[in-house]
Design a protein around this motif. Structure first.
Motif, mmCIF file in Angstrom:
data_model
loop_
_atom_site.group_PDB
_atom_site.id
_atom_site.type_symbol
_atom_site.label_atom_id
_atom_site.label_comp_id
_atom_site.label_asym_id
_atom_site.label_seq_id
_atom_site.Cartn_x
_atom_site.Cartn_y
_atom_site.Cartn_z
ATOM 1 N N ARG A 83 0.157 -10.848 1.305
ATOM 2 C CA ARG A 83 0.063 -9.758 1.780
ATOM 3 C C ARG A 83 -0.433 -8.647 0.230
ATOM 4 O O ARG A 83 -1.220 -8.587 1.056
ATOM 5 N N ILE A 84 0.523 -8.827 -0.349
ATOM 6 C CA ILE A 84 -0.109 -8.040 -1.702
ATOM 7 C C ILE A 84 -1.303 -8.918 -2.062
ATOM 8 O O ILE A 84 -1.928 -8.142 -2.775
ATOM 9 N N LEU A 112 2.107 0.121 0.681
ATOM 10 C CA LEU A 112 1.977 -0.763 1.545
ATOM 11 C C LEU A 112 2.033 -1.959 0.919
ATOM 12 O O LEU A 112 3.276 -2.756 0.878
ATOM 13 N N ILE A 113 2.113 -2.010 -0.179
ATOM 14 C CA ILE A 113 2.926 -2.961 -1.036
ATOM 15 C C ILE A 113 3.844 -2.653 -1.670
ATOM 16 O O ILE A 113 5.001 -3.751 -1.423
ATOM 17 N N ARG A 159 -2.749 4.768 -0.586
ATOM 18 C CA ARG A 159 -2.833 4.059 0.765
ATOM 19 C C ARG A 159 -2.151 2.782 -0.103
ATOM 20 O O ARG A 159 -0.957 1.889 1.001
ATOM 21 N N LYS A 160 -2.910 1.468 -0.610
ATOM 22 C CA LYS A 160 -2.399 0.564 -0.651
ATOM 23 C C LYS A 160 -1.296 0.544 -1.046
ATOM 24 O O LYS A 160 -0.434 -0.182 -1.753
ATOM 25 N N ILE A 202 -3.820 -6.628 0.055
ATOM 26 C CA ILE A 202 -4.176 -5.779 -0.157
ATOM 27 C C ILE A 202 -4.498 -5.312 -1.545
ATOM 28 O O ILE A 202 -5.222 -4.118 -1.276
ATOM 29 N N ASN A 203 -4.228 -5.950 -2.192
ATOM 30 C CA ASN A 203 -5.091 -5.198 -3.692
ATOM 31 C C ASN A 203 -6.663 -6.176 -3.531
ATOM 32 O O ASN A 203 -7.391 -5.232 -3.935
ATOM 33 N N ALA A 220 -8.096 -5.433 -0.882
ATOM 34 C CA ALA A 220 -8.981 -4.182 -0.236
ATOM 35 C C ALA A 220 -9.573 -3.255 -1.042
ATOM 36 O O ALA A 220 -9.131 -2.075 -1.916
ATOM 37 N N VAL A 247 -8.487 -1.462 3.925
ATOM 38 C CA VAL A 247 -6.791 -1.222 3.715
ATOM 39 C C VAL A 247 -6.553 -1.409 6.109
ATOM 40 O O VAL A 247 -4.866 -1.315 6.803
ATOM 41 N N ASP A 264 -6.352 3.971 -2.908
ATOM 42 C CA ASP A 264 -4.779 3.407 -4.104
ATOM 43 C C ASP A 264 -3.784 3.886 -3.823
ATOM 44 O O ASP A 264 -2.450 3.054 -3.627
ATOM 45 N N LEU A 276 -5.968 -4.385 7.031
ATOM 46 C CA LEU A 276 -4.479 -4.917 6.956
ATOM 47 C C LEU A 276 -3.608 -5.101 7.858
ATOM 48 O O LEU A 276 -3.833 -3.885 8.560
#
Length: 140
Positions: free
Chosen positions: A124-125, A82-83, A78-79, A128-129, A131, A137, A76, A140
């Motif tokens: 992209r989001i 990226l977000i 890392r996500k 990401i969500n 993953a 992750v 989370d 991505l």
């Protein structure tokens, strides 16, 4: 573990009182006492999966050591990064188009560019969500 020399610590009553990244002058070392050289010891990290955390001191080592810890990043965390990156890239497009709009009364920002950037951000989001693992992750 990589190390870096060039640090100095002042130890009084078994406690580190000061940490400097250069040598105090000789008169200060003599008048205050307790100064000694130290090295910084950083752990090896797994890229994108671990971060450096807090440090501790090993004042029994010679030279003394400033020892950094590490911890694993969660999926989370890392996500979230990226977000944030996806949102920042979208914001850059919006800002650029706003500058065009504000720069000249005859010019207007490219709303299609903003819409396209928003579509990219949203896709992209969503990816990401979706993953759930570090490997997903990483992909991505």
């Amino acid at each position: 573990m990589p190390t870096q020399a060039g640090f100095w610590i002042q130890v009084k009553n078994g406690e580190v009182k000061q940490v400097w990244d250069y040598a105090p002058d000789a008169s200060r070392r003599a008048s205050e006492g307790g100064w000694r050289e130290a090295v910084e010891v950083k752990p090896d990290l797994v890229a994108n999966r671990e971060i450096i955390t807090t440090h501790s001191f090993d004042i029994d080592a010679d030279p003394a050591q400033i020892v950094w810890g590490k911890r694993e990043l969660t999926v989370d965390e890392r996500k979230g990064a990226l977000i944030g990156q996806a949102k920042a890239e979208f914001q850059a497009v919006v800002d650029a188009q706003l500058q065009v709009e504000m720069a000249d009364d005859d010019a207007s920002g490219d709303l299609d560019a903003v819409a396209a950037a928003k579509a990219v951000k949203d896709a992209r989001i969503a990816a990401i969500n979706a993953a759930t693992t570090h490997d997903e992750v990483d992909a991505l």
